[in-house]
Design a protein around this motif. Structure first.
Motif, PDB file in Angstrom:
ATOM      1  N   PRO A  84     -15.723   6.397 -50.050  1.00 16.02           N
ATOM      2  CA  PRO A  84     -16.552   5.232 -49.693  1.00 16.02           C
ATOM      3  C   PRO A  84     -16.648   4.176 -50.792  1.00 16.02           C
ATOM      4  O   PRO A  84     -16.618   2.975 -50.495  1.00 16.02           O
ATOM      5  CB  PRO A  84     -17.923   5.850 -49.391  1.00 16.02           C
ATOM      6  N   ALA A  85     -16.772   4.599 -52.044  1.00 17.47           N
ATOM      7  CA  ALA A  85     -16.901   3.629 -53.132  1.00 17.47           C
ATOM      8  C   ALA A  85     -15.633   2.799 -53.289  1.00 17.47           C
ATOM      9  O   ALA A  85     -15.693   1.579 -53.490  1.00 17.47           O
ATOM     10  CB  ALA A  85     -17.230   4.348 -54.443  1.00 17.47           C
ATOM     11  N   LEU A  86     -14.477   3.442 -53.193  1.00 15.36           N
ATOM     12  CA  LEU A  86     -13.218   2.707 -53.305  1.00 15.36           C
ATOM     13  C   LEU A  86     -12.984   1.813 -52.096  1.00 15.36           C
ATOM     14  O   LEU A  86     -12.455   0.709 -52.226  1.00 15.36           O
ATOM     15  CB  LEU A  86     -12.057   3.676 -53.478  1.00 15.36           C
ATOM     16  N   ALA A  87     -13.369   2.287 -50.917  1.00 15.17           N
ATOM     17  CA  ALA A  87     -13.246   1.448 -49.719  1.00 15.17           C
ATOM     18  C   ALA A  87     -14.092   0.192 -49.868  1.00 15.17           C
ATOM     19  O   ALA A  87     -13.670  -0.915 -49.499  1.00 15.17           O
ATOM     20  CB  ALA A  87     -13.671   2.235 -48.484  1.00 15.17           C
ATOM     21  N   ALA A  88     -15.291   0.344 -50.427  1.00 13.81           N
ATOM     22  CA  ALA A  88     -16.150  -0.817 -50.667  1.00 13.81           C
ATOM     23  C   ALA A  88     -15.495  -1.779 -51.646  1.00 13.81           C
ATOM     24  O   ALA A  88     -15.524  -3.003 -51.448  1.00 13.81           O
ATOM     25  CB  ALA A  88     -17.507  -0.355 -51.196  1.00 13.81           C
ATOM     26  N   ARG A  89     -14.885  -1.239 -52.695  1.00 19.20           N
ATOM     27  CA  ARG A  89     -14.214  -2.100 -53.676  1.00 19.20           C
ATOM     28  C   ARG A  89     -13.058  -2.879 -53.043  1.00 19.20           C
ATOM     29  O   ARG A  89     -12.885  -4.072 -53.306  1.00 19.20           O
ATOM     30  CB  ARG A  89     -13.706  -1.272 -54.850  1.00 19.20           C
ATOM     31  N   LEU A  90     -12.292  -2.222 -52.183  1.00 16.92           N
ATOM     32  CA  LEU A  90     -11.176  -2.912 -51.531  1.00 16.92           C
ATOM     33  C   LEU A  90     -11.671  -4.033 -50.629  1.00 16.92           C
ATOM     34  O   LEU A  90     -11.077  -5.113 -50.583  1.00 16.92           O
ATOM     35  CB  LEU A  90     -10.343  -1.910 -50.726  1.00 16.92           C
ATOM     36  N   VAL A  91     -12.755  -3.791 -49.909  1.00 19.02           N
ATOM     37  CA  VAL A  91     -13.323  -4.832 -49.045  1.00 19.02           C
ATOM     38  C   VAL A  91     -13.834  -6.001 -49.879  1.00 19.02           C
ATOM     39  O   VAL A  91     -13.619  -7.172 -49.539  1.00 19.02           O
ATOM     40  CB  VAL A  91     -14.454  -4.252 -48.166  1.00 19.02           C
ATOM     41  N   VAL A 125      -5.208   1.475 -59.022  1.00 16.95           N
ATOM     42  CA  VAL A 125      -5.898   2.744 -58.819  1.00 16.95           C
ATOM     43  C   VAL A 125      -6.582   2.816 -57.453  1.00 16.95           C
ATOM     44  O   VAL A 125      -6.445   3.808 -56.729  1.00 16.95           O
ATOM     45  CB  VAL A 125      -6.918   2.987 -59.947  1.00 16.95           C
ATOM     46  N   SER A 126      -7.323   1.789 -57.100  1.00 12.53           N
ATOM     47  CA  SER A 126      -8.065   1.813 -55.833  1.00 12.53           C
ATOM     48  C   SER A 126      -7.132   1.977 -54.644  1.00 12.53           C
ATOM     49  O   SER A 126      -7.369   2.812 -53.754  1.00 12.53           O
ATOM     50  CB  SER A 126      -8.888   0.528 -55.676  1.00 12.53           C
ATOM     51  N   TYR A 127      -6.066   1.194 -54.628  1.00 10.32           N
ATOM     52  CA  TYR A 127      -5.114   1.278 -53.517  1.00 10.32           C
ATOM     53  C   TYR A 127      -4.403   2.624 -53.498  1.00 10.32           C
ATOM     54  O   TYR A 127      -4.195   3.213 -52.430  1.00 10.32           O
ATOM     55  CB  TYR A 127      -4.084   0.149 -53.614  1.00 10.32           C
ATOM     56  N   ALA A 128      -4.026   3.125 -54.671  1.00 15.43           N
ATOM     57  CA  ALA A 128      -3.295   4.393 -54.735  1.00 15.43           C
ATOM     58  C   ALA A 128      -4.134   5.543 -54.190  1.00 15.43           C
ATOM     59  O   ALA A 128      -3.664   6.346 -53.373  1.00 15.43           O
ATOM     60  CB  ALA A 128      -2.882   4.671 -56.175  1.00 15.43           C
ATOM     61  N   ILE A 129      -5.392   5.642 -54.632  1.00 21.82           N
ATOM     62  CA  ILE A 129      -6.235   6.750 -54.187  1.00 21.82           C
ATOM     63  C   ILE A 129      -6.534   6.628 -52.698  1.00 21.82           C
ATOM     64  O   ILE A 129      -6.473   7.635 -51.961  1.00 21.82           O
ATOM     65  CB  ILE A 129      -7.549   6.796 -54.996  1.00 21.82           C
ATOM     66  N   CYS A 130      -6.820   5.432 -52.221  1.00 21.73           N
ATOM     67  CA  CYS A 130      -7.124   5.264 -50.793  1.00 21.73           C
ATOM     68  C   CYS A 130      -5.909   5.577 -49.923  1.00 21.73           C
ATOM     69  O   CYS A 130      -6.038   6.178 -48.849  1.00 21.73           O
ATOM     70  CB  CYS A 130      -7.628   3.841 -50.526  1.00 21.73           C
ATOM     71  N   LEU A 131      -4.722   5.178 -50.354  1.00 21.31           N
ATOM     72  CA  LEU A 131      -3.508   5.507 -49.602  1.00 21.31           C
ATOM     73  C   LEU A 131      -3.291   7.015 -49.547  1.00 21.31           C
ATOM     74  O   LEU A 131      -2.916   7.566 -48.500  1.00 21.31           O
ATOM     75  CB  LEU A 131      -2.294   4.817 -50.224  1.00 21.31           C
ATOM     76  N   MET A 132      -3.538   7.684 -50.655  1.00 23.64           N
ATOM     77  CA  MET A 132      -3.389   9.145 -50.665  1.00 23.64           C
ATOM     78  C   MET A 132      -4.512   9.822 -49.880  1.00 23.64           C
ATOM     79  O   MET A 132      -4.302  10.902 -49.300  1.00 23.64           O
ATOM     80  CB  MET A 132      -3.340   9.660 -52.103  1.00 23.64           C
ATOM     81  N   ASN A 133      -5.707   9.224 -49.832  1.00 27.19           N
ATOM     82  CA  ASN A 133      -6.766   9.733 -48.956  1.00 27.19           C
ATOM     83  C   ASN A 133      -6.297   9.760 -47.513  1.00 27.19           C
ATOM     84  O   ASN A 133      -6.513  10.737 -46.784  1.00 27.19           O
ATOM     85  CB  ASN A 133      -8.021   8.846 -49.052  1.00 27.19           C
ATOM     86  N   ILE A 134      -5.639   8.692 -47.090  1.00 27.33           N
ATOM     87  CA  ILE A 134      -5.139   8.603 -45.718  1.00 27.33           C
ATOM     88  C   ILE A 134      -4.056   9.657 -45.470  1.00 27.33           C
ATOM     89  O   ILE A 134      -3.920  10.192 -44.370  1.00 27.33           O
ATOM     90  CB  ILE A 134      -4.599   7.184 -45.442  1.00 27.33           C
TER      91      ILE A 134
END
Length: 338
Positions: free
Chosen positions: A135-142, A310-319
């Motif tokens: 959730p924290a990284l998703a918020a940062r991307l938005v 970092v934010s994009y990498a972790i979120c992509l791997m979350n998916i």
């Protein structure tokens, strides 16, 4: 790390074989105990944020935490679900969102990101243990997509010590004291203007308030490993693969330490890539997850238009986590092979 994959609903024996395999270890850990340990581990980073970036860091943390907790409370009441704000997961989310913001970031924008993290990413997918992305990284991307200028207005501690008040005027004041981060300097190839590694280690550089002090983040890492809240594997493999990949992609070996200490690499590797809910459930899967995070971080930093990845990498791997789980989970003991 915001959530755990602890679910209160009973799981049938037939379903269990697709979730986790024997042996099943029982422990006295609860969500609130784990989240409290994470908060304690984040205390050094919060202290460093206040020391280097001033009292406004406290305001950012307070707004983000308050917005997350309030949103979770209202959402759960509206949906007639059990109120779970006492598990402290929303507090952890708020702290991590704040630590991913620059010192000058407008408070109302920080509140917006916090509401998005809890309402959309967490509660709309079922609450704690069911979110598909950190959730924290998703918020940062938005926030990066919505207000890219404001979220990259980085201020160095030296400029803050000059006495300029960023609250008296909006964009002009911020423009006057914005500074390039080490990653932005590396992206231009102007290596001679990089700060000293000692300054980068203690946190005396520009950046978001929670990422600059490697020393504070490593103290938190050691605490979490000693408390057995996380294992060392994901953070260490993530950082190591990032370093190797950066060299492969052409970053000079002597510049790699700057890359590792700069940006959100340590913050993401220690506190967000290790989120129980959004990384794989078995050791082999977690290793693949960490390797993917490291490779993507280096790829984005070197080949994309953004200095950070970092934010994009972790979120992509979350998916990708459900796919990794499907490919790496073994057969239950006694189950016939198909």
């Amino acid at each position: 790390m915001e959530n755990t994959n602890i679910k209160k609903d009973p799981v049938t024996a037939n379903e269990a074989k697709f979730v986790s395999l024997a042996p099943h270890i029982r422990a006295n850990d609860t969500v609130s105990k784990i989240m409290l340990d994470v908060i304690i581990a984040l205390v050094p980073a919060m202290i460093a944020a206040v020391y280097f970036f001033g009292i406004r860091s406290i305001a950012l943390i307070a707004v983000c935490v308050g917005s997350c907790v309030f949103t979770e409370l209202i959402t759960q009441k509206a949906l007639k679900k059990p109120v779970q704000i006492n598990d402290l997961s929303a507090v952890v989310t708020g702290i991590l969102i704040a630590l991913n913001m620059p010192q000058s970031f407008p408070l109302w924008m920080a509140a917006f990101g916090s509401v998005f993290a809890i309402l959309i990413v967490k509660e709309c997918f079922g609450g704690i243990g069911f979110n598909f992305m950190n959730p924290a990284l998703a918020a940062r991307l938005v926030l990066m997509a919505s207000w890219p200028k404001e979220i990259t207005d980085y201020i160095s501690p030296e400029m803050l010590k000059s006495g300029i008040d960023i609250t008296t005027s909006a964009s002009q004041a911020v423009d006057a004291i914005s500074s390039a981060t080490p990653l932005q300097i590396i992206a231009t190839g102007d290596f001679a203007n990089l700060p000293a590694l000692s300054d980068m280690f203690i946190g005396n550089i520009g950046g978001v308030i929670g990422e600059t002090s490697a020393a504070a983040l490593l103290i938190g890492f050691i605490y979490l490993v000693v408390r057995k809240v996380i294992s060392w594997e994901i953070p260490v493999i993530y950082v190591a693969v990032t370093a190797i990949s950066l060299i492969i992609f052409g970053i000079p070996v002597n510049i790699v330490p700057y890359e590792l200490l700069a940006g959100g690499l340590l913050l993401g590797a220690i506190f967000m890539a290790t989120d129980y809910t959004t990384n794989p459930i078995n050791r082999k899967g977690r290793i693949i997850f960490a390797i993917g995070c490291g490779f993507l971080t280096a790829l984005i930093r070197t080949k994309a238009s953004l200095p950070e990845g970092v934010s994009y990498a972790i979120c992509l791997m979350n998916i990708a986590t459900p796919i990794i789980d499907k490919l790496t989970i073994g057969s239950a003991y006694g189950e016939a092979k198909k």
